[in-house]
Design a protein around this motif. Structure first.
Motif, PDB file in Angstrom:
ATOM      1  N   VAL A 291       0.821  -1.216   0.000  1.00  0.00           N
ATOM      2  CA  VAL A 291       0.000   0.000   0.000  1.00  0.00           C
ATOM      3  C   VAL A 291       0.850   1.260   0.000  1.00  0.00           C
ATOM      4  N   ARG A 292       2.117   1.144   0.374  1.00  0.00           N
ATOM      5  CA  ARG A 292       2.992   2.315   0.387  1.00  0.00           C
ATOM      6  C   ARG A 292       3.588   2.621  -0.994  1.00  0.00           C
ATOM      7  N   PHE A 293       3.186   1.857  -2.006  1.00  0.00           N
ATOM      8  CA  PHE A 293       3.774   1.992  -3.335  1.00  0.00           C
ATOM      9  C   PHE A 293       2.658   2.228  -4.360  1.00  0.00           C
ATOM     10  N   PRO A 294       2.362   3.494  -4.663  1.00  0.00           N
ATOM     11  CA  PRO A 294       1.191   3.814  -5.495  1.00  0.00           C
ATOM     12  C   PRO A 294       1.280   3.254  -6.904  1.00  0.00           C
ATOM     13  N   GLU A 295       2.500   3.024  -7.398  1.00  0.00           N
ATOM     14  CA  GLU A 295       2.631   2.541  -8.769  1.00  0.00           C
ATOM     15  C   GLU A 295       1.976   1.174  -8.971  1.00  0.00           C
ATOM     16  N   LEU A 296       1.914   0.343  -7.944  1.00  0.00           N
ATOM     17  CA  LEU A 296       1.261  -0.959  -8.087  1.00  0.00           C
ATOM     18  C   LEU A 296      -0.236  -0.793  -8.321  1.00  0.00           C
ATOM     19  N   PHE A 297      -0.862   0.111  -7.599  1.00  0.00           N
ATOM     20  CA  PHE A 297      -2.299   0.315  -7.730  1.00  0.00           C
ATOM     21  C   PHE A 297      -2.639   0.984  -9.063  1.00  0.00           C
TER      22      PHE A 297
ATOM     23  N   ALA B  43      -3.060   5.643  11.779  1.00  0.00           N
ATOM     24  CA  ALA B  43      -3.176   6.824  10.918  1.00  0.00           C
ATOM     25  C   ALA B  43      -2.554   6.557   9.550  1.00  0.00           C
ATOM     26  N   HIS B  44      -1.413   5.860   9.526  1.00  0.00           N
ATOM     27  CA  HIS B  44      -0.793   5.495   8.251  1.00  0.00           C
ATOM     28  C   HIS B  44      -1.740   4.620   7.428  1.00  0.00           C
ATOM     29  N   TRP B  45      -2.306   3.608   8.078  1.00  0.00           N
ATOM     30  CA  TRP B  45      -3.212   2.671   7.396  1.00  0.00           C
ATOM     31  C   TRP B  45      -4.388   3.416   6.771  1.00  0.00           C
ATOM     32  N   GLU B  46      -5.006   4.288   7.546  1.00  0.00           N
ATOM     33  CA  GLU B  46      -6.170   5.014   7.043  1.00  0.00           C
ATOM     34  C   GLU B  46      -5.787   5.965   5.915  1.00  0.00           C
ATOM     35  N   LEU B  47      -4.664   6.665   6.074  1.00  0.00           N
ATOM     36  CA  LEU B  47      -4.214   7.605   5.050  1.00  0.00           C
ATOM     37  C   LEU B  47      -3.836   6.888   3.758  1.00  0.00           C
ATOM     38  N   LEU B  48      -3.066   5.822   3.876  1.00  0.00           N
ATOM     39  CA  LEU B  48      -2.538   5.156   2.694  1.00  0.00           C
ATOM     40  C   LEU B  48      -3.623   4.427   1.902  1.00  0.00           C
ATOM     41  N   THR B  49      -4.547   3.789   2.581  1.00  0.00           N
ATOM     42  CA  THR B  49      -5.615   3.099   1.852  1.00  0.00           C
ATOM     43  C   THR B  49      -6.480   4.093   1.089  1.00  0.00           C
TER      44      THR B  49
ATOM     45  N   ARG C 110      -4.381   5.464  -1.962  1.00  0.00           N
ATOM     46  CA  ARG C 110      -4.253   4.536  -3.095  1.00  0.00           C
ATOM     47  C   ARG C 110      -5.548   4.468  -3.891  1.00  0.00           C
ATOM     48  N   ALA C 111      -6.680   4.530  -3.216  1.00  0.00           N
ATOM     49  CA  ALA C 111      -7.947   4.568  -3.937  1.00  0.00           C
ATOM     50  C   ALA C 111      -8.044   5.828  -4.785  1.00  0.00           C
ATOM     51  N   LEU C 112      -7.662   6.941  -4.208  1.00  0.00           N
ATOM     52  CA  LEU C 112      -7.825   8.230  -4.886  1.00  0.00           C
ATOM     53  C   LEU C 112      -6.842   8.408  -6.023  1.00  0.00           C
ATOM     54  N   ASP C 113      -5.564   8.002  -5.811  1.00  0.00           N
ATOM     55  CA  ASP C 113      -4.605   8.284  -6.880  1.00  0.00           C
ATOM     56  C   ASP C 113      -4.627   7.243  -7.995  1.00  0.00           C
ATOM     57  N   ALA C 114      -5.314   6.107  -7.796  1.00  0.00           N
ATOM     58  CA  ALA C 114      -5.535   5.172  -8.897  1.00  0.00           C
ATOM     59  C   ALA C 114      -6.993   5.170  -9.344  1.00  0.00           C
ATOM     60  N   THR C 115      -7.837   5.900  -8.646  1.00  0.00           N
ATOM     61  CA  THR C 115      -9.291   5.929  -8.873  1.00  0.00           C
ATOM     62  C   THR C 115      -9.852   4.516  -9.015  1.00  0.00           C
ATOM     63  N   VAL C 116      -9.592   3.729  -7.977  1.00  0.00           N
ATOM     64  CA  VAL C 116     -10.146   2.378  -7.853  1.00  0.00           C
ATOM     65  C   VAL C 116     -10.781   2.245  -6.469  1.00  0.00           C
ATOM     66  N   TRP C 117     -11.697   1.305  -6.343  1.00  0.00           N
ATOM     67  CA  TRP C 117     -12.129   0.880  -5.024  1.00  0.00           C
ATOM     68  C   TRP C 117     -10.979   0.129  -4.357  1.00  0.00           C
ATOM     69  N   VAL C 118     -10.856   0.263  -3.062  1.00  0.00           N
ATOM     70  CA  VAL C 118      -9.874  -0.514  -2.305  1.00  0.00           C
ATOM     71  C   VAL C 118     -10.599  -1.256  -1.191  1.00  0.00           C
ATOM     72  N   ALA C 119     -10.465  -2.574  -1.203  1.00  0.00           N
ATOM     73  CA  ALA C 119     -10.995  -3.411  -0.125  1.00  0.00           C
ATOM     74  C   ALA C 119      -9.803  -3.845   0.723  1.00  0.00           C
ATOM     75  N   ALA C 120      -9.578  -3.140   1.820  1.00  0.00           N
ATOM     76  CA  ALA C 120      -8.421  -3.348   2.687  1.00  0.00           C
ATOM     77  C   ALA C 120      -8.856  -4.182   3.892  1.00  0.00           C
ATOM     78  N   VAL C 121      -8.332  -5.395   3.987  1.00  0.00           N
ATOM     79  CA  VAL C 121      -8.804  -6.347   4.990  1.00  0.00           C
ATOM     80  C   VAL C 121      -7.641  -6.763   5.883  1.00  0.00           C
ATOM     81  N   GLY C 122      -7.711  -6.376   7.150  1.00  0.00           N
ATOM     82  CA  GLY C 122      -6.619  -6.636   8.068  1.00  0.00           C
ATOM     83  C   GLY C 122      -6.915  -7.745   9.064  1.00  0.00           C
ATOM     84  N   GLN C 123      -5.831  -8.281   9.612  1.00  0.00           N
ATOM     85  CA  GLN C 123      -5.971  -9.174  10.757  1.00  0.00           C
ATOM     86  C   GLN C 123      -6.470  -8.361  11.955  1.00  0.00           C
TER      87      GLN C 123
END
Length: 264
Positions: free
Chosen positions: A145-151, A176-182, A185-198
């Motif tokens: 999630v820290r690498f926008p190029e993948l998304f 705060a990192h988790w919430e910001l980064l997810t 990534r949705a916004l800068d790739a304009t995709v939905w993100v389904a982020a599912v954590g333990q």
């Protein structure tokens, strides 16, 4: 596309974790889900030697996941560990279901905040997407999630949703990192993100207190392509089932054409 975010706490026992996945998959299917996303390391949590639990993609754990997907007629994405060269393992997402069979090996390894995933895990190299009911879905894992190029690569491949199984490390500012980064990534790739954590191992765990092994902080979230949070869990295990509006991606891309406007 009706999507289930299946947040749970994995134990060190792969068979026990399959039973937990089965129960959540059954509930997800009963609520009409077509895609059920489980966390990274759903096979067995971090903090134990991974080599002894790793199995090939045609091994019993992966076949057990396939059986669950088949019984409940939905596509399941879950994190497991597979053998890799040099005595390491791969941190693998298995995606399986009706007409779907794919595996993604985590590209970006968590060598940060005092943890060195690359000591025991070999990095992947391939971008992977799947099609669920004609909806293209990109696969990513945790630190990715820290690498926008993948998304953006998911979007370039036609994906309208990226799934992000994770076992996020606890510590000051990490939520705060988790919430910001997810959201980013949705916004800068304009995709939905389904982020599912333990979910964290202890129900009353202080997720702001740093721990060595990344065993999860919960807070799974469904993020819209405009970067807004549509659904979010807390720290407890649980299930979120929500509809992903595929057409919204094109509406957002017309309004904010960041993919078309790229210069680099």
């Amino acid at each position: 596309m009706r999507t289930a975010l299946c947040q749970f706490t994995a134990s060190t026992d792969p068979e026990e974790n399959l039973r937990a996945i089965e129960a959540l998959a059954e509930q997800a299917a009963s609520e009409g889900a077509r895609l059920a996303v489980f966390p990274e390391a759903a096979m067995a949590r971090f903090g134990i030697p991974l080599g002894p639990v790793a199995e090939p993609l045609d091994g019993p754990w992966a076949n057990g996941l396939r059986d669950i997907a088949r019984r409940h007629r939905l596509t399941v994405v879950a994190g497991m560990f597979t053998p890799a060269d040099g005595g390491r393992v791969a941190n693998t997402l298995l995606a399986t279901g009706p007409g779907v069979e794919a595996a993604y090996d985590k590209i970006h390894l968590y060598d940060a905040f005092g943890f060195s995933e690359s000591d025991t895990v070999a990095p992947g190299a391939k971008i992977v997407t799947i099609d669920v009911d004609d909806v293209r879905v990109g696969l990513a894992t945790c630190y990715d999630v820290r690498f926008p190029e993948l998304f953006r690569a998911h979007a370039d491949a036609g994906a309208v949703i990226s799934v992000l199984p994770a076992s996020w490390g606890a510590g000051p500012g990490k939520l705060a990192h988790w919430e910001l980064l997810t959201r980013a990534r949705a916004l800068d790739a304009t995709v939905w993100v389904a982020a599912v954590g333990q979910a964290p191992p202890e129900p009353d765990a202080d997720i702001e207190e740093r721990t060595k092994a990344p065993t999860g902080i919960g807070h799974s979230a469904l993020i819209g392509p405009d970067g807004s949070v549509r659904e979010q869990a807390g720290t407890a295990p649980g299930l979120i089932v929500a509809d992903v509006d595929v057409d919204e991606v094109q509406r957002v891309r017309r309004a904010v054409a960041v993919l078309d406007n790229r210069r680099l």
